[in-house]
Motif scaffolding. Structure first.
Motif, short mmCIF file in Angstrom:
data_model
loop_
_atom_site.label_atom_id
_atom_site.label_comp_id
_atom_site.label_asym_id
_atom_site.label_seq_id
_atom_site.Cartn_x
_atom_site.Cartn_y
_atom_site.Cartn_z
N GLU A 51 0.84 -1.21 0.00
CA GLU A 51 0.00 0.00 0.00
C GLU A 51 0.86 1.25 0.00
N GLU A 52 2.01 1.20 0.67
CA GLU A 52 2.91 2.36 0.69
C GLU A 52 3.43 2.67 -0.71
N GLN A 53 3.81 1.63 -1.44
CA GLN A 53 4.29 1.84 -2.81
C GLN A 53 3.17 2.38 -3.69
N MET A 54 1.97 1.86 -3.50
CA MET A 54 0.85 2.34 -4.29
C MET A 54 0.53 3.79 -3.97
N GLU A 55 0.64 4.18 -2.71
CA GLU A 55 0.36 5.57 -2.34
C GLU A 55 1.36 6.51 -2.99
N ARG A 56 2.64 6.12 -3.03
CA ARG A 56 3.64 6.96 -3.71
C ARG A 56 3.33 7.06 -5.21
N THR A 57 2.88 5.94 -5.78
CA THR A 57 2.53 5.93 -7.20
C THR A 57 1.35 6.86 -7.47
N LEU A 58 0.34 6.79 -6.61
CA LEU A 58 -0.85 7.62 -6.78
C LEU A 58 -0.52 9.11 -6.64
N ASN A 59 0.38 9.45 -5.74
CA ASN A 59 0.78 10.85 -5.59
C ASN A 59 1.48 11.35 -6.86
#
Length: 280
Positions: A51-59
């Motif tokens: 989820e942390e990697q996905m959050e960085r991707t979404l930002n």
């Protein structure tokens, strides 16, 4: 109002994958190639598995909006991506979903939810690694006696893309070697006795070969020679083509072909060759 087709368009493309992203990159390149004045600014987000990697991707997607192509197996991360893109009004497409749905209906079987399933360390993977090793060891006329074990042997004068084509074919699992045809150097007749390898001749227009050779000499800061003389190159090519015809080797013109297109043509020829052998 439609865009002016003569104006160059630059746009962001975010490629989001929980694997290497190779499928996305290939799809993106094949798709954007159909739009002459469109230039994709590629952002590859690979191995997104938390989820942390996905959050960085979404930002990053929010900061540089454009379009999103994705291959994600985990339903929670898919939902995160889809919901954020919908909120931002950013188009997002799961490029494998239509193919998986069609194949599932045809096979009457559920889809295996496996990350990077195409990269499993199976026998095909190790065959590709062995083929790559073979191509490196048998590049540019090296270790010619070992070519009896090749699947494919490429012949051609200098700068006919023998090495990159060999590497590409090896990555597809074909053990490939190549031999350069050099003026005043005898033809390696021993390969005529090899029964297994499929031998292909590569050629190109003399003007194209001269152009590539001149660029190479400029990079090496070397002077001119017969290597870049168009009449000499024309003679080289004619001798090579006559030899291919005499030996009955199929030929592939690489003048206006990419490495991928050249390899695809060779694979088609190879498969026809194997089919004929099996049917004999």
């Amino acid at each position: 109002m439609p865009r002016n087709p003569n104006i160059s368009i630059y746009f962001h493309v975010h490629l989001v994958s929980d694997s290497t992203g190779e499928t996305l990159v290939g799809t993106m390149k094949a798709t954007t190639a159909q739009f002459r004045n469109a230039t994709a600014l590629e952002h590859l987000h690979s191995l997104v598995r938390s989820e942390e990697q996905m959050e960085r991707t979404l930002n990053d997607i929010e900061n540089r909006p454009g379009v999103v192509l994705y291959t994600l197996v985990n339903p929670d991360r898919r939902r995160m991506l889809e919901e954020r893109c919908a909120m931002l009004n950013i188009p997002a497409v799961s490029i494998l979903d239509p193919s998986l749905a069609m194949l599932g209906r045809y096979l009457g079987a559920p889809v295996q939810q496996a990350v990077a399933a195409q990269h499993n360390l199976d026998s095909d993977y190790y065959d590709r690694i062995a083929a790559l090793d073979f191509a490196m060891v048998h590049d540019d006329g090296q270790n010619q006696m070992g070519l009896k074990d090749a699947d494919i042997i490429l012949l051609g004068v200098s700068r006919t893309s023998k090495t990159p084509t060999s590497i590409y074919l090896a990555n597809r699992g074909y053990k490939t070697g190549n031999i350069p045809l050099v003026p005043n150097v005898p033809w390696p007749k021993h390969i005529e006795s090899y029964k297994t390898p499929f031998i292909v001749g590569l050629f190109a227009s003399p003007s194209r070969i001269v152009q590539i050779r001149q660029q190479r000499l400029e990079n090496l800061q070397a002077g001119t020679s017969d290597y870049t003389d168009e009449q000499s190159v024309r003679d080289e090519m004619q001798k090579a083509k006559r030899m291919f015809i005499k030996m009955g080797y199929p030929v592939v013109d690489v003048t206006r072909r990419s490495i991928e297109e050249t390899a695809a043509q060779i694979i088609n020829l190879y498969q026809d060759y194997k089919d004929n052998q099996n049917g004999a």
